[in-house]
Design an enzyme around this catalytic site. Sequence first.
Site, mmCIF file in Angstrom:
data_model
loop_
_atom_site.group_PDB
_atom_site.id
_atom_site.type_symbol
_atom_site.label_atom_id
_atom_site.label_comp_id
_atom_site.label_asym_id
_atom_site.label_seq_id
_atom_site.Cartn_x
_atom_site.Cartn_y
_atom_site.Cartn_z
ATOM 1 N N ASN A 136 14.417 -7.775 -3.520
ATOM 2 C CA ASN A 136 14.317 -7.758 -4.979
ATOM 3 C C ASN A 136 15.370 -8.621 -5.661
ATOM 4 O O ASN A 136 15.151 -9.116 -6.776
ATOM 5 C CB ASN A 136 14.409 -6.325 -5.505
ATOM 6 C CG ASN A 136 13.049 -5.753 -5.825
ATOM 7 O OD1 ASN A 136 12.089 -6.490 -6.042
ATOM 8 N ND2 ASN A 136 12.945 -4.434 -5.855
ATOM 9 N N CYS A 393 10.322 1.227 0.524
ATOM 10 C CA CYS A 393 9.899 -0.182 0.641
ATOM 11 C C CYS A 393 11.090 -1.119 0.767
ATOM 12 O O CYS A 393 10.926 -2.339 0.759
ATOM 13 C CB CYS A 393 9.016 -0.593 -0.534
ATOM 14 S SG CYS A 393 7.306 -0.049 -0.345
ATOM 15 N N PHE A 394 12.313 -0.561 0.814
ATOM 16 C CA PHE A 394 13.525 -1.289 1.205
ATOM 17 C C PHE A 394 13.832 -2.463 0.268
ATOM 18 O O PHE A 394 14.288 -3.519 0.711
ATOM 19 C CB PHE A 394 13.408 -1.768 2.665
ATOM 20 C CG PHE A 394 12.652 -0.814 3.534
ATOM 21 C CD1 PHE A 394 13.095 0.496 3.678
ATOM 22 C CD2 PHE A 394 11.471 -1.174 4.153
ATOM 23 C CE1 PHE A 394 12.382 1.413 4.440
ATOM 24 C CE2 PHE A 394 10.749 -0.270 4.908
ATOM 25 C CZ PHE A 394 11.200 1.029 5.054
ATOM 26 N N CYS A 395 13.584 -2.263 -1.033
ATOM 27 C CA CYS A 395 13.839 -3.307 -2.043
ATOM 28 C C CYS A 395 13.062 -4.582 -1.745
ATOM 29 O O CYS A 395 13.501 -5.669 -2.102
ATOM 30 C CB CYS A 395 15.334 -3.606 -2.153
ATOM 31 S SG CYS A 395 16.317 -2.242 -2.778
ATOM 32 N N ASN A 396 11.927 -4.441 -1.073
ATOM 33 C CA ASN A 396 11.085 -5.595 -0.748
ATOM 34 C C ASN A 396 9.651 -5.246 -1.145
ATOM 35 O O ASN A 396 8.814 -4.941 -0.291
ATOM 36 C CB ASN A 396 11.175 -5.906 0.752
ATOM 37 C CG ASN A 396 10.482 -7.206 1.136
ATOM 38 O OD1 ASN A 396 9.493 -7.599 0.538
ATOM 39 N ND2 ASN A 396 10.999 -7.870 2.153
#
Length: 467
Positions: A136, A393-396
């Site tokens: 992100n 979603c792991f900042c993705n």
Amino acid sequence: MPIVERSSSAFLDAYPSYATTHALDELRATDYPALGGHTYLDFTAANVYALSQLDRHHTILREHLLGNPHSTNPSSSKSGEFAERARRAVLAFFNASPADWEVVFTSNASQALKVIGESYAFARGDQFLLTFDNHNSVNGIREFARAAGATATYVPVVLPEMRVDERDLARGLALARPGGHNLFAYPAQSNFSGVQHPLEWIELARAAGWDVLLDAAAFTATNRLDLSRWTPDFVVQSFYKLFGYPTGVGCLIARKAALAKLRRPWFSGGTITVASVQGDKHYLADGATAFEDGTLDYLAMPPVEIGLRHIESIGLERIHERVRCLTGWLLQNLLALRQSNGAPLVRLYGPPSTDRRGGIVTFNLYGGDGRAIDHRLVERRANAANISLRTGCFCNPGGGEIALGLTGTELSTCFRQPEHETHFTVDDFRLCIDGKSTGAVRVSLGMVSNVQDVDRFIAFAKEFIGQ
């Protein structure tokens, strides 16, 4: 003599080269005591630190008086000396010539990306190209691009391996505005799927008229990035992802020619040579200094050098091979698991082998009814078992949307609802896409992971069979 856990014969038969990494078992036993009894599988989020790193740093703090480096007094000069040593150590670690590269210290990779976004000379008609598969903090640069009138374009990733189709990339690279400012951004390794995107894209993009921003944050803890061979314009890094300590320090590594093209939208203490109130004028300093706002975290400069030397003393190639072997064993055993009705327990998001991938394994567990087991439940049960992993979603978001089958149409429909105009929570999101998973489970391996960590996690996953 430290006690080193024995690897299973089946594992060593499958991955005999793992035996060349056994020095890391002894290091784990002596230098990483906090791992005792804990199954740590979150290395991509944060590496773990060694006792020896702390000891070396504390020795420096005991023996030297370090002061704010913006002076020439003795304590300031000593801080400046350690900062310059850290810069040289960073350049040496990445094999980057001081004649061609600058190191800008930041608070983390995200701040380094913000520096690029706010300072890159986007103008109307320019292009910002990036892959769906990005953190992100890279996605956020699109806001600077669009505010300046530039166009942001995404290159998709394709299931099942979540790689980029080279034809899609070629179409994206063809969008470069001749004579304009065109920025292409991608991760060397996905923090979602573990896919390692080709470093060959760097020269391909530069030849097509793009400046290249490489996010190295998830890559360099287990892979060599040689900047004498690969020459992106900008590289971002957080040091805690490399060696755990210190946190709160990262860097932007930039080619000097690329750094010179950036234009800062403001100035601050430490970034100028002269600023005047009555004269209404300021002059930015040259090179890296112009981008290091305020006072460096000068007490964190010695442990940057210490951490880099710690990694080099172990050997990055040894770390890489260890993680490759463990990742292969994890994939092999995880994908073999079946529900009680014979259906696969695991749905993997990313490559099923160790080919062109790192030590990140992302997936969901599925019940016998064919529905995904809530990743939040998996995390709660892992917490209870003293297993550190990560879900979500792991900042993705781009990687997550592709992996979980979320379409642009349904996402736009969610966002356009009147009640979601200004406020949209994670729970709102779950209701909006009812029936689909909103996240995944991520297990990530690192330099002092061992086969027992993998085997413990496989045993944990088996507990979901029959549910």
